[in-house]
Scaffold this motif. Structure first.
Motif, PDB file in Angstrom:
ATOM      1  N   GLU A   1       0.850  -1.197   0.000  1.00  0.00           N
ATOM      2  CA  GLU A   1       0.000   0.000   0.000  1.00  0.00           C
ATOM      3  C   GLU A   1       0.883   1.242   0.000  1.00  0.00           C
ATOM      4  N   ALA A   2       1.917   1.188  -0.804  1.00  0.00           N
ATOM      5  CA  ALA A   2       2.892   2.268  -0.893  1.00  0.00           C
ATOM      6  C   ALA A   2       3.058   2.619  -2.377  1.00  0.00           C
ATOM      7  N   THR A   3       2.606   3.810  -2.739  1.00  0.00           N
ATOM      8  CA  THR A   3       2.631   4.219  -4.143  1.00  0.00           C
ATOM      9  C   THR A   3       3.783   5.173  -4.409  1.00  0.00           C
ATOM     10  N   ALA A   4       4.648   4.811  -5.340  1.00  0.00           N
ATOM     11  CA  ALA A   4       5.723   5.719  -5.738  1.00  0.00           C
ATOM     12  C   ALA A   4       5.112   6.809  -6.590  1.00  0.00           C
ATOM     13  N   LEU A   5       5.309   8.064  -6.185  1.00  0.00           N
ATOM     14  CA  LEU A   5       4.668   9.172  -6.896  1.00  0.00           C
ATOM     15  C   LEU A   5       5.642   9.982  -7.732  1.00  0.00           C
ATOM     16  N   GLY A   6       6.823  10.243  -7.187  1.00  0.00           N
ATOM     17  CA  GLY A   6       7.713  11.149  -7.901  1.00  0.00           C
ATOM     18  C   GLY A   6       9.160  10.757  -7.774  1.00  0.00           C
ATOM     19  N   TYR A   7       9.904  11.013  -8.848  1.00  0.00           N
ATOM     20  CA  TYR A   7      11.336  10.784  -8.821  1.00  0.00           C
ATOM     21  C   TYR A   7      12.006  12.114  -9.131  1.00  0.00           C
TER      22      TYR A   7
ATOM     23  N   GLU B   1      15.391  15.071  -9.268  1.00  0.00           N
ATOM     24  CA  GLU B   1      16.748  15.210  -9.809  1.00  0.00           C
ATOM     25  C   GLU B   1      17.807  14.648  -8.877  1.00  0.00           C
ATOM     26  N   ASP B   2      17.599  14.857  -7.558  1.00  0.00           N
ATOM     27  CA  ASP B   2      18.613  14.391  -6.618  1.00  0.00           C
ATOM     28  C   ASP B   2      18.471  12.905  -6.289  1.00  0.00           C
ATOM     29  N   GLY B   3      17.643  12.199  -7.046  1.00  0.00           N
ATOM     30  CA  GLY B   3      17.516  10.757  -6.858  1.00  0.00           C
ATOM     31  C   GLY B   3      16.548  10.363  -5.756  1.00  0.00           C
ATOM     32  N   VAL B   4      15.804  11.342  -5.225  1.00  0.00           N
ATOM     33  CA  VAL B   4      14.852  11.018  -4.160  1.00  0.00           C
ATOM     34  C   VAL B   4      13.536  10.536  -4.775  1.00  0.00           C
ATOM     35  N   LEU B   5      13.026   9.464  -4.182  1.00  0.00           N
ATOM     36  CA  LEU B   5      11.758   8.903  -4.628  1.00  0.00           C
ATOM     37  C   LEU B   5      10.725   9.183  -3.543  1.00  0.00           C
ATOM     38  N   THR B   6       9.605   9.804  -3.917  1.00  0.00           N
ATOM     39  CA  THR B   6       8.571  10.044  -2.909  1.00  0.00           C
ATOM     40  C   THR B   6       7.529   8.938  -3.000  1.00  0.00           C
ATOM     41  N   VAL B   7       7.104   8.489  -1.827  1.00  0.00           N
ATOM     42  CA  VAL B   7       6.190   7.350  -1.747  1.00  0.00           C
ATOM     43  C   VAL B   7       5.049   7.684  -0.800  1.00  0.00           C
ATOM     44  N   LEU B   8       3.826   7.500  -1.271  1.00  0.00           N
ATOM     45  CA  LEU B   8       2.665   7.738  -0.423  1.00  0.00           C
ATOM     46  C   LEU B   8       2.304   6.439   0.293  1.00  0.00           C
ATOM     47  N   HIS B   9       2.347   6.476   1.620  1.00  0.00           N
ATOM     48  CA  HIS B   9       2.071   5.279   2.398  1.00  0.00           C
ATOM     49  C   HIS B   9       1.289   5.667   3.645  1.00  0.00           C
ATOM     50  N   GLU B  10       0.111   5.073   3.814  1.00  0.00           N
ATOM     51  CA  GLU B  10      -0.758   5.347   4.958  1.00  0.00           C
ATOM     52  C   GLU B  10      -0.925   6.845   5.203  1.00  0.00           C
ATOM     53  N   GLY B  11      -1.207   7.563   4.128  1.00  0.00           N
ATOM     54  CA  GLY B  11      -1.491   8.985   4.244  1.00  0.00           C
ATOM     55  C   GLY B  11      -0.272   9.860   4.453  1.00  0.00           C
ATOM     56  N   ARG B  12       0.920   9.251   4.456  1.00  0.00           N
ATOM     57  CA  ARG B  12       2.124  10.038   4.650  1.00  0.00           C
ATOM     58  C   ARG B  12       3.035   9.959   3.441  1.00  0.00           C
ATOM     59  N   MET B  13       3.731  11.055   3.189  1.00  0.00           N
ATOM     60  CA  MET B  13       4.673  11.078   2.076  1.00  0.00           C
ATOM     61  C   MET B  13       6.054  10.699   2.600  1.00  0.00           C
ATOM     62  N   LEU B  14       6.565   9.568   2.170  1.00  0.00           N
ATOM     63  CA  LEU B  14       7.894   9.126   2.606  1.00  0.00           C
ATOM     64  C   LEU B  14       8.901   9.419   1.510  1.00  0.00           C
TER      65      LEU B  14
ATOM     66  N   LEU C   1       3.737   1.036 -18.164  1.00  0.00           N
ATOM     67  CA  LEU C   1       3.459   2.097 -17.202  1.00  0.00           C
ATOM     68  C   LEU C   1       4.794   2.727 -16.836  1.00  0.00           C
ATOM     69  N   CYS C   2       5.079   3.880 -17.408  1.00  0.00           N
ATOM     70  CA  CYS C   2       6.442   4.399 -17.178  1.00  0.00           C
ATOM     71  C   CYS C   2       6.528   5.854 -16.763  1.00  0.00           C
ATOM     72  N   GLU C   3       5.520   6.370 -16.053  1.00  0.00           N
ATOM     73  CA  GLU C   3       5.585   7.765 -15.601  1.00  0.00           C
ATOM     74  C   GLU C   3       6.889   8.067 -14.859  1.00  0.00           C
ATOM     75  N   LEU C   4       7.276   7.152 -13.961  1.00  0.00           N
ATOM     76  CA  LEU C   4       8.470   7.404 -13.152  1.00  0.00           C
ATOM     77  C   LEU C   4       9.716   7.481 -14.034  1.00  0.00           C
ATOM     78  N   LEU C   5       9.718   6.698 -15.101  1.00  0.00           N
ATOM     79  CA  LEU C   5      10.867   6.710 -16.009  1.00  0.00           C
ATOM     80  C   LEU C   5      10.934   8.013 -16.799  1.00  0.00           C
ATOM     81  N   TRP C   6       9.758   8.500 -17.198  1.00  0.00           N
ATOM     82  CA  TRP C   6       9.718   9.814 -17.864  1.00  0.00           C
ATOM     83  C   TRP C   6      10.287  10.868 -16.917  1.00  0.00           C
ATOM     84  N   GLN C   7       9.835  10.793 -15.659  1.00  0.00           N
ATOM     85  CA  GLN C   7      10.302  11.775 -14.674  1.00  0.00           C
ATOM     86  C   GLN C   7      11.810  11.719 -14.491  1.00  0.00           C
ATOM     87  N   ALA C   8      12.364  10.508 -14.562  1.00  0.00           N
ATOM     88  CA  ALA C   8      13.799  10.338 -14.358  1.00  0.00           C
ATOM     89  C   ALA C   8      14.577  10.657 -15.638  1.00  0.00           C
ATOM     90  N   GLU C   9      13.832  11.101 -16.643  1.00  0.00           N
ATOM     91  CA  GLU C   9      14.428  11.477 -17.933  1.00  0.00           C
ATOM     92  C   GLU C   9      15.137  10.321 -18.621  1.00  0.00           C
TER      93      GLU C   9
END
Ligand code: FAD
Ligand code: FES
Lengths: 104, 370
Positions: B89-95, B97-110, B260-268
């Motif tokens: 139940e952890a969705t990767a939302l954004g990647y 420039e500095d290599g950080v991946l944001t993940v939505l888990h139980e209402g929190r952004m990790l 499904l490659c949104e994250l890959l687009w984001q990572a250029e």
């Protein structure tokens, strides 16, 4: 409707969970998603389109398409197809985009 | 979100716990690397969990095993490794420039940062333009499978299946198994796209397969109450006077998948359009690494194929990612060689023709690009 007998699969339905949909009490089972539990009760309209208010049900069931957004425990835009039911959850049909004003 | 959350670091982050991601995490973990495996679903296995049929194919070890059993077996192996953490139940939302991946888990952004990343996010279903295609009751084939095979809820009483590829055929069979009446399977092409074994199986159940037909309109106000289908000519235009009204309470679309490659687009990561592989796919080398160093891909996210190749690609991404990070993979050269030859065998013969053509184009484009 829930499948009672299946030639291959068996479904674990051990613990009952109770939540409400627009105020109406709904019985579900632990592990089910909100969208699946509502479907089992024959509730297919989950959301509506923003401009023309056309009804929306779920399409992908894997959190991709955003056609199942509802307000859950006061939080708008929750993808109900990948969010599991919990006891006492309050689920409401969402109208609009889920702006801060819509939450009240 | 309240406050700044800490960035949690690890060796390898695997995004998606389908067959590809599971194998990548298993192999990376076996080499001793610290691995985080995330999935947005409450369970591991991805598409495999929904597959109640025995897998086709004779060459690989899992032929004859049902999809959901395969997923459980691999997950159990991973759970024995202390250095692999599974977060559901952890969705990767954004990647970023500095290599950080944001993940939505139980209402929190990790926030996570991996020295290497394996993107194994699978595929999304294609949609089809027709009147009222937004009505509740128009489902993707994957949604129908999730509802009935994972949650045991019937999607409809009587359904129309659009698309006679393997997925349309298999899901129709599963629908009948679950007690749903399949009114018909319609297919725009003049021929059935899926394997004959699957087509014969549904025909024996009395489900008609109508080729040269498409859906014109879904009927209903709040929900699907019926559908109008019609014939199409060789230029894919509707033929007037051929409309048929079918009474159904759902329409299931099985008209293909795209990566499904949104994250890959984001990572250029450079993306290329290759219809044989499902549409836009990431550039990558034989070792599943993209031109962006230490970002790997595997499975349907790298190009639409099937579960066995997804597992092999996952293994490849897993061992390559960790060996690049300096972990020693026991017997690396042999393992790599074996996986590559297994993939080659899998893609041989007439069934693999499309994939081979797609991969050949990918190679050409990659050589031009690098
Ligand atoms: C009806 C049907 C029948 C099939 N039958 C067969 C068969 O008989 N034999 C065969 O070999 N193959 C079959 N396949 C194909 C096979 O299931 C897929 O090719 C395979 O599952 C691809 O594996 P994957 O790991 O790449 O992707 P998936 O299995 O799709 O897994 C991807 C995972 O990533 C997760 N994810 C995606 N985005 C995010 C994100 N942003 N954050 C976190 N998690 C994310 C998803 O939740 C999912 O669990 C079938 C497919 C279908 C639909
Ligand atoms: S149905 Fe597509 S996101 Fe929920």
């Amino acid at each position: 409707m829930r499948i009672r007998r299946h030639p291959i699969l068996s479904f674990k339905r051990e613990k009952e969970v109770n939540f409400t949909f627009n105020g109406k009490p709904i019985k579900a089972f632990e592990g089910e998603t909100i969208a699946a539990a509502l479907h089992a009760e024959g509730i297919k309209v989950l959301s509506e389109s923003k401009r023309n208010h056309r009804p929306r049900g779920f399409f992908c069931a894997i959190g991709n398409c955003a056609s199942c957004l509802m307000k859950v425990d006061g939080i708008p835009n929750v993808k109900t197809c990948i969010t599991r039911v919990r006891d006492g959850m309050v689920v409401i049909s969402q109208h609009g985009r889920g702006d801060p004003g819509d939450i009240l | 979100m309240e406050g700044e959350t800490q960035v949690i670091s690890c060796d390898v982050i695997v995004i998606g716990a389908g067959p590809a991601g599971l194998m990548a995490a298993l192999r990376a973990g076996e080499a001793g690397a610290g691995v985080l495996l995330i999935d947005r679903e409450p369970f591991t296995g991805g598409q495999l969990v929904k597959q109640t049929h025995r897998f086709f194919g004779s060459k690989h070890q899992y032929a004859g095993t049902r999809g959901f059993d395969i997923a459980v077996r691999i997950t159990e192996k991973i759970e024995c490794l202390k250095n692999v953490k599974i977060l559901l139940e952890a969705t990767a939302l954004g990647y970023y420039e500095d290599g950080v991946l944001t993940v939505l888990h139980e209402g929190r952004m990790l926030k996570f940062k991996g020295k290497a990343i394996v993107v194994a996010t699978g595929a999304h279903e294609r949609f089809l333009p027709f009147e009222n295609n937004d009505l509740p009751g128009v489902y993707g084939a994957g949604a129908v499978q999730t509802l009935m095979n994972v949650y045991g809820v019937l999607p409809a009483k009587r359904i129309l299946m659009v698309g006679a590829g393997n997925i349309g055929l298999i899901v129709s069979y599963q629908l009948v198994q679950a007690g749903v009446e399949v009114a018909a399977i319609i297919e725009a092409a003049p021929r059935i796209g899926g394997y004959l074994v699957h087509a014969s199986k549904v025909r024996r159940l009395g489900v008609p397969i109508m080729t040269g037909y498409t859906i014109k309109r879904a009927l209903g106000k709040e929900c699907v109450r019926g559908a109008i289908i019609c014939k199409i000519d060789e230029n894919w235009n509707p033929v007037e006077g051929t409309e048929i009204k079918i009474e159904v309470d759902a329409v299931c679309l099985a008209v293909g998948l795209s990566s499904l490659c949104e994250l890959l687009w984001q990572a250029e990561v450079p993306m290329v359009y290759i219809p044989e592989l499902g549409g836009h796919v990431p550039l990558r080398n034989e070792d599943m690494e993209t031109p962006v160093e230490r970002i790997y891909v595997a499975g349907d996210a790298a190009g639409i194929e099937e579960a066995t190749s997804a597992m092999l690609e996952g293994e490849l991404a897993g061992i390559n990612a960790v060996s690049k990070l300096g972990y020693s993979v026991e017997d690396y050269a042999n393992k790599r060689g074996k996986i590559l030859s297994d993939l080659k065998n899998l893609r041989s013969g007439p069934v693999g023709e499309k994939i081979r053509a797609g991969l050949a184009r990918l190679r050409t484009l990659r050589n031009g690009n690098l």
